[in-house]
Design a protein around this motif. Structure first.
Motif, PDB file in Angstrom:
ATOM      1  N   PHE A 168      44.547  30.771  15.443  1.00 42.06           N
ATOM      2  CA  PHE A 168      44.002  30.148  16.752  1.00 42.06           C
ATOM      3  C   PHE A 168      43.123  29.334  16.923  1.00 42.06           C
ATOM      4  CE2 PHE A 168      45.909  34.590  17.179  1.00 42.06           C
ATOM      5  CZ  PHE A 168      47.105  34.357  17.731  1.00 42.06           C
ATOM      6  N   GLU A 169      42.352  29.071  15.719  1.00 44.01           N
ATOM      7  CA  GLU A 169      41.174  28.200  15.801  1.00 44.01           C
ATOM      8  C   GLU A 169      41.321  27.051  14.601  1.00 44.01           C
ATOM      9  OE1 GLU A 169      37.897  31.794  16.949  1.00 44.01           O
ATOM     10  OE2 GLU A 169      38.081  30.886  14.945  1.00 44.01           O
ATOM     11  N   ASP A 170      40.594  25.929  15.081  1.00 45.88           N
ATOM     12  CA  ASP A 170      40.333  25.029  13.903  1.00 45.88           C
ATOM     13  C   ASP A 170      39.118  25.245  13.054  1.00 45.88           C
ATOM     14  OD1 ASP A 170      38.113  24.378  15.423  1.00 45.88           O
ATOM     15  OD2 ASP A 170      39.087  22.446  16.238  1.00 45.88           O
ATOM     16  N   PRO A 175      39.173  26.689  19.720  1.00 51.74           N
ATOM     17  CA  PRO A 175      40.910  27.053  20.237  1.00 51.74           C
ATOM     18  C   PRO A 175      41.784  25.774  19.779  1.00 51.74           C
ATOM     19  CG  PRO A 175      39.652  27.613  22.012  1.00 51.74           C
ATOM     20  CD  PRO A 175      38.854  27.068  21.168  1.00 51.74           C
ATOM     21  N   VAL A 176      42.791  25.903  19.052  1.00 45.08           N
ATOM     22  CA  VAL A 176      43.750  24.784  18.558  1.00 45.08           C
ATOM     23  C   VAL A 176      44.718  24.367  19.917  1.00 45.08           C
ATOM     24  CG1 VAL A 176      43.949  25.414  16.140  1.00 45.08           C
ATOM     25  CG2 VAL A 176      45.586  26.400  17.626  1.00 45.08           C
ATOM     26  N   GLY A 177      45.179  23.268  19.663  1.00 48.99           N
ATOM     27  CA  GLY A 177      45.940  22.630  20.987  1.00 48.99           C
ATOM     28  C   GLY A 177      47.296  23.366  21.039  1.00 48.99           C
ATOM     29  N   VAL A 210      61.542  31.823  23.419  1.00 50.38           N
ATOM     30  CA  VAL A 210      60.455  32.821  23.653  1.00 50.38           C
ATOM     31  C   VAL A 210      59.628  32.478  24.910  1.00 50.38           C
ATOM     32  CG1 VAL A 210      58.444  34.236  22.986  1.00 50.38           C
ATOM     33  CG2 VAL A 210      60.328  33.487  21.355  1.00 50.38           C
ATOM     34  N   GLY A 211      59.766  33.567  26.124  1.00 51.10           N
ATOM     35  CA  GLY A 211      59.063  33.086  27.311  1.00 51.10           C
ATOM     36  C   GLY A 211      57.577  33.323  27.164  1.00 51.10           C
ATOM     37  N   ALA A 212      57.014  33.023  28.256  1.00 50.41           N
ATOM     38  CA  ALA A 212      55.396  33.030  28.382  1.00 50.41           C
ATOM     39  C   ALA A 212      55.099  34.303  28.271  1.00 50.41           C
ATOM     40  CB  ALA A 212      54.661  32.166  29.425  1.00 50.41           C
ATOM     41  N   THR A 246      51.341  28.886  22.605  1.00 50.10           N
ATOM     42  CA  THR A 246      50.239  28.546  23.554  1.00 50.10           C
ATOM     43  C   THR A 246      49.965  27.010  23.559  1.00 50.10           C
ATOM     44  OG1 THR A 246      48.488  28.925  21.710  1.00 50.10           O
ATOM     45  CG2 THR A 246      48.843  30.687  23.061  1.00 50.10           C
ATOM     46  N   LYS A 247      49.658  26.269  24.418  1.00 54.47           N
ATOM     47  CA  LYS A 247      49.022  25.164  24.567  1.00 54.47           C
ATOM     48  C   LYS A 247      47.783  25.061  25.263  1.00 54.47           C
ATOM     49  CE  LYS A 247      53.491  22.431  24.333  1.00 54.47           C
ATOM     50  NZ  LYS A 247      54.445  21.639  24.891  1.00 54.47           N
ATOM     51  N   LYS A 248      46.864  24.589  24.508  1.00 56.14           N
ATOM     52  CA  LYS A 248      45.267  24.759  25.213  1.00 56.14           C
ATOM     53  C   LYS A 248      45.128  26.020  25.637  1.00 56.14           C
ATOM     54  CE  LYS A 248      45.641  19.802  26.639  1.00 56.14           C
ATOM     55  NZ  LYS A 248      45.343  18.895  27.839  1.00 56.14           N
ATOM     56  N   GLY A 249      45.567  26.683  24.701  1.00 56.08           N
ATOM     57  CA  GLY A 249      45.039  28.375  25.044  1.00 56.08           C
ATOM     58  C   GLY A 249      45.772  29.176  25.958  1.00 56.08           C
TER      59      GLY A 249
END
Length: 265
Positions: A168-170, A175-177, A210-212, A246-249
């Motif tokens: 989940f991190e760079d 947080p990765v995008g 897959v839903g949110a 995830t997008k932007k967390g």
């Protein structure tokens, strides 16, 4: 067994995907302010009934004393071979409960299988060294030559390890995008012929939307096997659970290709 009708899933949903997802905050930026970044700490948790699945933190129950099932004693079934498959909970005390029939071989055989399971002795599954109740499947195979019909533990539904923080991190720990959906609870499809000498070991591939919330919203076959197995693969995938994309967390709906294994009943 048809995974679309699996008894252990009736009325029992895993609480928040069957896991506990905590978002913590790291501290201390260069200016002394609290700099928040998401860290996903994922742990196995029980379903609404307080029951676990085997997984990375929960060991599977095991048989320590096996009681063979008795063959029915009347003539009209003496040459019938087949199997009974049961779902059940092995409690923290090692006692089977919540026994449900997944695959029937006829009333007399099913009852014999159930009696054998209830008289067998189990070591319970454990979480952090502490006994906990765990879902398992068991099969009892009855053969035409009346060989011993021994209950066998099957793990066809399981929790899976989640990715580490680096997913989940760079490299700078930000947080990765974007992250794709991650399978965290897997259900095998039904293959189920214990009398095939050389079974074909294959997997089917499906695309799952897959839903949110981490739940499947649509399942489509991508690579099938035929022979009636494709419907079973799709049915099994509907019971899988995911960490959502995830997008932007933030969790979002997205699709992922998934290989579906077939239970070796």
């Amino acid at each position: 067994m048809d995974n679309s009708d699996m008894g252990r899933n009736m009325g029992i949903e895993k609480d928040k995907l069957g896991i506990l997802v905590l978002i913590a905050c790291a501290s201390a930026c260069a200016h002394g302010q609290a700099a928040a970044r998401p860290i996903w700490a994922v742990h196995q948790s029980p379903d609404e009934g307080g029951i676990y699945y085997a997984g990375p933190e929960v060991s599977a129950p095991r048989l320590v004393k096996v009681m063979p099932a008795a063959y029915p004693g009347y003539d009209d079934v003496k040459d019938r071979q087949g199997m009974t498959v049961l779902a059940m909970v092995i409690g923290a005390d090692g006692v089977p409960s919540h026994i449900q029939l997944l695959h029937s071989h006829g009333d007399a055989f099913d009852q014999a299988a159930m009696n054998a399971v209830q008289q067998s002795i189990f070591e319970p599954g454990k979480l952090a060294g502490k006994p906990v109740p765990v879902w398992i499947d068991m099969r009892v195979v009855f053969r035409a030559n009346h060989a011993q019909a021994l209950p066998e533990v099957l793990i066809t539904e399981r929790d899976l390890p989640s990715p580490g923080e680096s997913f989940f991190e760079d490299k700078h720990h930000r947080p990765v995008g974007y992250t794709p959906p991650v399978l965290i609870h897997s259900v095998d499809a039904d293959f189920a012929d214990p009398f095939v000498r050389d079974p074909i070991v294959e997997v089917a591939t499906v695309t799952v939307t897959v839903g949110a919330d981490g739940l499947p919203k649509a399942v489509q076959l991508r690579r099938g096997l035929g022979f009636g197995l494709d419907k079973k693969a799709i049915a099994a995938a509907w019971h899988d659970r995911f960490l959502p994309a995830t997008k932007k967390g933030k969790p979002v709906e997205d699709s992922v290709d998934l290989k579906v294994d077939f239970a070796k009943f």
